[in-house]
Design a protein around this motif. Sequence first.
Motif, PDB file in Angstrom:
ATOM      1  N   THR A 116     -46.890 -35.764   6.770  1.00  0.00           N
ATOM      2  CA  THR A 116     -48.465 -35.216   7.126  1.00  0.00           C
ATOM      3  C   THR A 116     -48.434 -33.872   7.663  1.00  0.00           C
ATOM      4  OG1 THR A 116     -48.333 -37.594   7.955  1.00  0.00           O
ATOM      5  CG2 THR A 116     -50.090 -35.952   9.322  1.00  0.00           C
ATOM      6  N   HIS A 117     -47.457 -33.285   8.193  1.00  0.00           N
ATOM      7  CA  HIS A 117     -47.228 -31.946   8.691  1.00  0.00           C
ATOM      8  C   HIS A 117     -45.905 -31.366   7.880  1.00  0.00           C
ATOM      9  CE1 HIS A 117     -50.248 -32.608  11.637  1.00  0.00           C
ATOM     10  NE2 HIS A 117     -49.857 -33.604  12.050  1.00  0.00           N
ATOM     11  N   PRO A 118     -45.947 -30.954   6.714  1.00  0.00           N
ATOM     12  CA  PRO A 118     -45.176 -30.541   6.039  1.00  0.00           C
ATOM     13  C   PRO A 118     -44.493 -29.498   6.287  1.00  0.00           C
ATOM     14  CG  PRO A 118     -46.945 -30.444   4.581  1.00  0.00           C
ATOM     15  CD  PRO A 118     -47.454 -30.852   5.862  1.00  0.00           C
ATOM     16  N   PRO A 119     -43.306 -28.846   6.180  1.00  0.00           N
ATOM     17  CA  PRO A 119     -42.736 -27.579   6.300  1.00  0.00           C
ATOM     18  C   PRO A 119     -43.435 -26.647   5.564  1.00  0.00           C
ATOM     19  CG  PRO A 119     -41.277 -29.188   5.118  1.00  0.00           C
ATOM     20  CD  PRO A 119     -42.117 -29.971   5.467  1.00  0.00           C
ATOM     21  N   PRO A 120     -43.957 -25.466   5.952  1.00  0.00           N
ATOM     22  CA  PRO A 120     -44.614 -24.421   5.148  1.00  0.00           C
ATOM     23  C   PRO A 120     -43.598 -23.705   4.234  1.00  0.00           C
ATOM     24  CG  PRO A 120     -44.395 -23.562   7.404  1.00  0.00           C
ATOM     25  CD  PRO A 120     -43.921 -25.125   7.291  1.00  0.00           C
ATOM     26  N   VAL A 121     -42.352 -23.824   4.597  1.00  0.00           N
ATOM     27  CA  VAL A 121     -41.341 -22.994   3.745  1.00  0.00           C
ATOM     28  C   VAL A 121     -40.352 -23.875   3.234  1.00  0.00           C
ATOM     29  CG1 VAL A 121     -39.563 -21.177   3.664  1.00  0.00           C
ATOM     30  CG2 VAL A 121     -41.780 -21.036   4.914  1.00  0.00           C
ATOM     31  N   TRP A 122     -40.118 -23.732   1.810  1.00  0.00           N
ATOM     32  CA  TRP A 122     -38.963 -24.722   1.047  1.00  0.00           C
ATOM     33  C   TRP A 122     -38.266 -23.645   0.386  1.00  0.00           C
ATOM     34  CZ3 TRP A 122     -39.731 -28.825  -3.130  1.00  0.00           C
ATOM     35  CH2 TRP A 122     -38.594 -29.396  -3.465  1.00  0.00           C
ATOM     36  N   LEU A 123     -37.146 -23.185   0.859  1.00  0.00           N
ATOM     37  CA  LEU A 123     -36.066 -22.385   0.025  1.00  0.00           C
ATOM     38  C   LEU A 123     -35.227 -23.037  -0.738  1.00  0.00           C
ATOM     39  CD1 LEU A 123     -35.241 -19.733   2.861  1.00  0.00           C
ATOM     40  CD2 LEU A 123     -36.999 -19.537   0.889  1.00  0.00           C
ATOM     41  N   GLN A 124     -34.953 -22.722  -2.034  1.00  0.00           N
ATOM     42  CA  GLN A 124     -34.011 -23.593  -2.888  1.00  0.00           C
ATOM     43  C   GLN A 124     -33.094 -22.672  -3.346  1.00  0.00           C
ATOM     44  OE1 GLN A 124     -34.479 -26.704  -3.702  1.00  0.00           O
ATOM     45  NE2 GLN A 124     -32.814 -26.675  -5.146  1.00  0.00           N
ATOM     46  N   ALA A 125     -31.641 -22.840  -2.975  1.00  0.00           N
ATOM     47  CA  ALA A 125     -30.840 -22.257  -3.181  1.00  0.00           C
ATOM     48  C   ALA A 125     -30.373 -22.458  -4.606  1.00  0.00           C
ATOM     49  CB  ALA A 125     -29.394 -22.136  -2.386  1.00  0.00           C
ATOM     50  N   SER A 126     -30.354 -21.619  -5.598  1.00  0.00           N
ATOM     51  CA  SER A 126     -29.932 -21.528  -7.109  1.00  0.00           C
ATOM     52  C   SER A 126     -28.597 -20.924  -7.121  1.00  0.00           C
ATOM     53  CB  SER A 126     -30.921 -21.092  -8.027  1.00  0.00           C
ATOM     54  OG  SER A 126     -30.925 -21.738  -9.266  1.00  0.00           O
ATOM     55  N   THR A 127     -28.589 -20.069  -8.207  1.00  0.00           N
ATOM     56  CA  THR A 127     -27.447 -19.436  -8.423  1.00  0.00           C
ATOM     57  C   THR A 127     -27.732 -18.100  -9.284  1.00  0.00           C
ATOM     58  OG1 THR A 127     -25.186 -19.602  -9.514  1.00  0.00           O
ATOM     59  CG2 THR A 127     -26.950 -20.942 -10.605  1.00  0.00           C
ATOM     60  N   ALA A 128     -26.747 -17.263  -9.128  1.00  0.00           N
ATOM     61  CA  ALA A 128     -26.844 -15.988  -9.916  1.00  0.00           C
ATOM     62  C   ALA A 128     -26.483 -15.943 -11.220  1.00  0.00           C
ATOM     63  CB  ALA A 128     -26.385 -14.803  -9.207  1.00  0.00           C
ATOM     64  N   THR A 129     -25.387 -17.292 -11.561  1.00  0.00           N
ATOM     65  CA  THR A 129     -24.794 -17.349 -12.836  1.00  0.00           C
ATOM     66  C   THR A 129     -25.964 -17.534 -13.919  1.00  0.00           C
ATOM     67  OG1 THR A 129     -24.641 -19.822 -12.675  1.00  0.00           O
ATOM     68  CG2 THR A 129     -22.745 -18.252 -11.972  1.00  0.00           C
ATOM     69  N   LEU A 130     -27.198 -17.457 -13.606  1.00  0.00           N
ATOM     70  CA  LEU A 130     -28.394 -17.544 -14.934  1.00  0.00           C
ATOM     71  C   LEU A 130     -28.380 -16.064 -15.534  1.00  0.00           C
ATOM     72  CD1 LEU A 130     -30.876 -18.935 -16.015  1.00  0.00           C
ATOM     73  CD2 LEU A 130     -32.087 -17.567 -14.190  1.00  0.00           C
ATOM     74  N   TYR A 131     -28.023 -15.061 -14.727  1.00  0.00           N
ATOM     75  CA  TYR A 131     -28.168 -13.851 -15.404  1.00  0.00           C
ATOM     76  C   TYR A 131     -26.832 -13.418 -16.126  1.00  0.00           C
ATOM     77  CZ  TYR A 131     -31.915 -13.924 -12.067  1.00  0.00           C
ATOM     78  OH  TYR A 131     -33.190 -14.159 -11.538  1.00  0.00           O
ATOM     79  N   ILE A 141     -30.472  -4.119 -12.601  1.00  0.00           N
ATOM     80  CA  ILE A 141     -30.611  -5.307 -11.453  1.00  0.00           C
ATOM     81  C   ILE A 141     -31.094  -6.509 -12.265  1.00  0.00           C
ATOM     82  CG2 ILE A 141     -31.734  -6.053  -9.420  1.00  0.00           C
ATOM     83  CD1 ILE A 141     -32.024  -2.727  -8.690  1.00  0.00           C
ATOM     84  N   ASN A 142     -30.454  -7.590 -11.975  1.00  0.00           N
ATOM     85  CA  ASN A 142     -30.927  -8.852 -12.306  1.00  0.00           C
ATOM     86  C   ASN A 142     -31.442  -9.581 -11.056  1.00  0.00           C
ATOM     87  OD1 ASN A 142     -29.776  -9.010 -14.878  1.00  0.00           O
ATOM     88  ND2 ASN A 142     -27.822  -9.730 -14.238  1.00  0.00           N
ATOM     89  N   ASP A 143     -32.725  -9.856 -11.268  1.00  0.00           N
ATOM     90  CA  ASP A 143     -33.340 -10.641 -10.120  1.00  0.00           C
ATOM     91  C   ASP A 143     -34.526 -11.311 -10.779  1.00  0.00           C
ATOM     92  OD1 ASP A 143     -35.572  -8.914 -10.875  1.00  0.00           O
ATOM     93  OD2 ASP A 143     -35.206  -7.436  -9.115  1.00  0.00           O
ATOM     94  N   GLU A 144     -35.321 -11.821 -10.255  1.00  0.00           N
ATOM     95  CA  GLU A 144     -36.332 -12.688 -10.859  1.00  0.00           C
ATOM     96  C   GLU A 144     -37.564 -12.041 -11.492  1.00  0.00           C
ATOM     97  OE1 GLU A 144     -37.665 -15.480  -7.712  1.00  0.00           O
ATOM     98  OE2 GLU A 144     -36.006 -16.764  -8.242  1.00  0.00           O
ATOM     99  N   HIS A 145     -37.663 -10.822 -11.360  1.00  0.00           N
ATOM    100  CA  HIS A 145     -38.498 -10.015 -12.021  1.00  0.00           C
ATOM    101  C   HIS A 145     -37.993  -9.238 -13.336  1.00  0.00           C
ATOM    102  CE1 HIS A 145     -41.378 -11.111  -8.968  1.00  0.00           C
ATOM    103  NE2 HIS A 145     -40.330 -10.877  -7.998  1.00  0.00           N
TER     104      HIS A 145
END
Length: 174
Positions: free
Chosen positions: A102-117, A124-128
């Motif tokens: 009913t009152h969800p958290p406004p922030v959800w951080l999802q830890a992934s990994t840098a091994t994607l890059y 620099i390896n970042d999401e952009h």
Amino acid sequence: MKIVIPGGSGHLGHILARAFRAAGDEVVVLSRGERNGEPWRTVRWDGKTLGRWTEELEGADAVINLAGRSVHCRYHERNRRSIVESRVESTRVIGEAIAHCTHPPPVWLQASTATLYSHRYDGINDEHTGIVGGAEASAPKKWRFSIEVVELWERALNAAKTPPPGRLRCAPRS
């Protein structure tokens, strides 16, 4: 603030939980195992199914998902399956639980990994600007597994039907 940390019983979770507690925040760690003696509450969950743990998300300020089987293991078939399932299933069920709040958290951080890059020194390896790895001539075929884990994990996050306010999503890659 109330911070809920699924999978927060590991090394990184303890660091975050201690820091938030030191700042005066309420911390709740969701864990598959029993924990005693911590200065924060630990609530049991299985990382797969909805249960009483979902009550902790109601009115929380943030969820920081660190859940997933450790990658510090031999990558045989059973461990690979467990690594993928533990991340995808926990992400799916967290999204389902948030969607029912009913009152969800406004922030959800999802830890992934840098091994994607890719392994590189020229930028620099970042999401952009990051370059997804695995296709480099020097990359062993087994590196592709880590990239597939990230892709499945992020797909589970982006598929969650949670309310939009404050929602953090993975940046689209081109």
